[in-house]
Design a protein around this motif. Structure first.
Motif, short mmCIF file in Angstrom:
data_model
loop_
_atom_site.label_atom_id
_atom_site.label_comp_id
_atom_site.label_asym_id
_atom_site.label_seq_id
_atom_site.Cartn_x
_atom_site.Cartn_y
_atom_site.Cartn_z
N SER A 108 0.79 -1.33 -0.03
CA SER A 108 -0.01 0.05 -0.01
C SER A 108 0.70 1.41 0.11
N GLY A 109 2.10 1.23 0.37
CA GLY A 109 2.80 2.37 0.54
C GLY A 109 4.15 2.25 1.49
N THR A 110 4.60 3.16 1.82
CA THR A 110 5.96 3.14 2.79
C THR A 110 5.78 3.75 3.90
N ILE A 111 6.59 3.56 4.82
CA ILE A 111 6.64 4.37 6.26
C ILE A 111 8.20 4.06 6.77
N GLN A 112 8.50 4.97 7.63
CA GLN A 112 9.73 4.88 8.18
C GLN A 112 9.88 3.88 9.41
N LEU A 113 10.66 3.11 9.80
CA LEU A 113 11.01 2.55 11.21
C LEU A 113 12.13 3.39 11.72
N TYR A 114 11.82 3.76 13.05
CA TYR A 114 12.68 4.26 13.93
C TYR A 114 12.95 3.24 14.75
N CYS A 115 14.26 3.06 14.72
CA CYS A 115 14.86 1.99 15.69
C CYS A 115 15.98 2.64 16.55
N GLU A 116 15.81 2.66 17.90
CA GLU A 116 16.71 3.39 18.86
C GLU A 116 17.40 2.39 19.72
N LYS A 117 18.46 2.32 20.18
CA LYS A 117 19.15 1.39 20.91
C LYS A 117 18.44 1.16 22.29
N ASP A 118 18.01 2.20 22.78
CA ASP A 118 17.39 2.10 24.29
C ASP A 118 16.09 1.52 24.06
N SER A 119 15.54 1.30 22.87
CA SER A 119 14.15 0.79 22.74
C SER A 119 14.21 -0.68 22.47
N LYS B 294 6.28 10.75 15.36
CA LYS B 294 6.54 11.70 14.21
C LYS B 294 7.95 12.27 14.71
N THR B 295 8.97 12.19 13.83
CA THR B 295 9.94 12.75 14.13
C THR B 295 10.20 14.19 14.14
N GLU B 296 11.05 14.97 14.64
CA GLU B 296 11.22 16.22 14.72
C GLU B 296 11.07 16.94 13.16
N LYS B 297 11.66 16.35 12.13
CA LYS B 297 11.47 16.80 10.76
C LYS B 297 10.43 16.28 10.13
N GLY B 298 9.22 15.97 10.99
CA GLY B 298 7.87 15.63 10.45
C GLY B 298 7.54 14.09 9.70
N GLU B 299 8.55 13.35 10.07
CA GLU B 299 8.62 11.73 9.35
C GLU B 299 7.76 11.12 10.30
N LEU B 300 6.61 10.48 9.80
CA LEU B 300 5.82 9.48 10.55
C LEU B 300 6.55 8.14 10.49
N SER B 301 6.69 7.74 11.80
CA SER B 301 7.63 6.49 11.92
C SER B 301 7.01 5.27 13.01
N VAL B 302 7.23 4.11 12.70
CA VAL B 302 6.89 3.36 13.81
C VAL B 302 8.44 3.23 14.62
N TYR B 303 8.05 3.44 15.76
CA TYR B 303 9.07 3.47 16.81
C TYR B 303 9.25 1.88 17.35
N VAL B 304 10.19 1.40 16.65
CA VAL B 304 10.19 -0.11 16.78
C VAL B 304 10.69 -0.74 18.24
N SER B 305 9.87 -1.43 18.76
CA SER B 305 10.36 -2.31 19.98
C SER B 305 10.65 -3.69 19.80
N PHE B 306 10.32 -4.12 18.68
CA PHE B 306 10.60 -5.48 18.56
C PHE B 306 10.44 -5.74 16.62
N PHE B 307 11.44 -6.67 16.30
CA PHE B 307 11.32 -7.00 14.97
C PHE B 307 11.69 -8.45 14.61
N GLU B 308 11.63 -9.10 13.46
CA GLU B 308 11.83 -10.46 13.28
C GLU B 308 12.15 -10.28 11.70
N ILE B 309 13.16 -10.99 11.09
CA ILE B 309 13.59 -11.15 9.83
C ILE B 309 12.51 -12.17 9.33
N LEU B 310 11.63 -11.87 8.13
CA LEU B 310 10.76 -12.75 7.55
C LEU B 310 11.36 -13.42 6.28
#
Length: 258
Positions: free
Chosen positions: A144-155, A182-198
């Motif tokens: 359906s489209g694209t979105i940013q993943l925001y991956c921080e070490k602390d999370s 939503k980042t300071e530059k206005g980019e809507l993101s998923v603030y990742v707490s878990f991920f898995e390689i599919l």
């Protein structure tokens, strides 16, 4: 007698002029011949400019070598992941939203705002990746489209963050869950707490800026064309819907006739 002397002198002059003209013509022809040989000699041409097909073969062999080396590196990553107990080709992933749904639902967030009560899960192919110390940004694309993943070490856990930096490549299909930011530059993101390689991709995607432009390759490897040029997938999806509608109408009309 005087007339005979004049005639002889004029004859000598004419003969001298004719011989000089013939010598000049011969010299000119010799120079032209030498020039022709010097410029059009196969040996000279080979040293100044290689044939077109030779250049193509060289570029093709270099490209093939690069792809083989990248594939070998990624296969090694697959083996290392399995050695650590991770399966790089997962069987399933529960998705709660598409990227388009998230973009529409959380567009109202202010820059820098985090929606902690939101719990989302998405999946898609990584089409861009940037790492900055304790932060990794990835762009993920689904149907359906694209979105940013925001991956921080602390999370993330230490193990997951190291896995993110060492084993995730552009082209991989990833499942990610977390909250919305939503980042300071206005980019809507998923603030990742878990991920898995599919799905671990073994070869890189076409160049980001030039894309896939080879017409022959686009027709022969349509799956790559649909990854590099999402509008192609939209065309096929639209045609499939139209075909599906036509088939259903024909089945309905045949049922009524019976």
């Amino acid at each position: 007698m005087e007339a005979l002397r004049v005639w002889r002198a004029s004859s000598n002059l004419l003969g001298f002029a004719a011989s000089r003209a013939a010598a000049a013509a011969a010299a000119s022809a010799g120079r032209a011949h030498r020039f022709h040989i010097r410029c059009c000699s196969p040996a000279a041409a080979a040293t100044t400019k290689p044939p077109q097909d030779r250049r193509r073969r060289s570029a093709s062999s270099s490209s093939t070598s690069d792809r083989d080396s990248i594939r070998a590196i990624r296969l090694k990553k697959v083996e290392e992941l399995r050695g650590k107990g991770y399966e790089p080709y997962a069987y399933k992933w529960d998705r709660t939203h598409t990227t388009k749904e998230l973009q529409e639902r959380y567009t109202h967030l202010e820059n820098g705002e985090v929606c902690t009560e939101a719990s989302v899960s998405i999946a898609g192919r990584i089409v861009a990746r940037r790492a900055f110390g304790k932060l990794v940004f990835m762009t993920i694309r689904d149907d359906s489209g694209t979105i940013q993943l925001y991956c921080e070490k602390d999370s993330l856990t230490e193990e997951q963050f190291e896995q993110l930096k060492a084993f995730i490549d552009v082209g991989d299909i990833l499942g990610a869950s977390g909250s919305i930011k939503k980042t300071e530059k206005g980019e809507l993101s998923v603030y990742v707490s878990f991920f898995e390689i599919l799905t671990k991709s073994l070869l890189p995607l076409p160049d980001k800026y030039h894309g896939l432009t080879d017409v022959d390759k686009r027709y022969r490897q349509r799956y790559i064309d649909m990854i590099a040029n999402p509008e192609v997938a939209d065309v096929f999806r639209t045609r499939a819907k139209v075909l599906n509608t036509v088939v259903h109408r024909n089945i309905f009309s045949l049922g009524k006739q019976r």
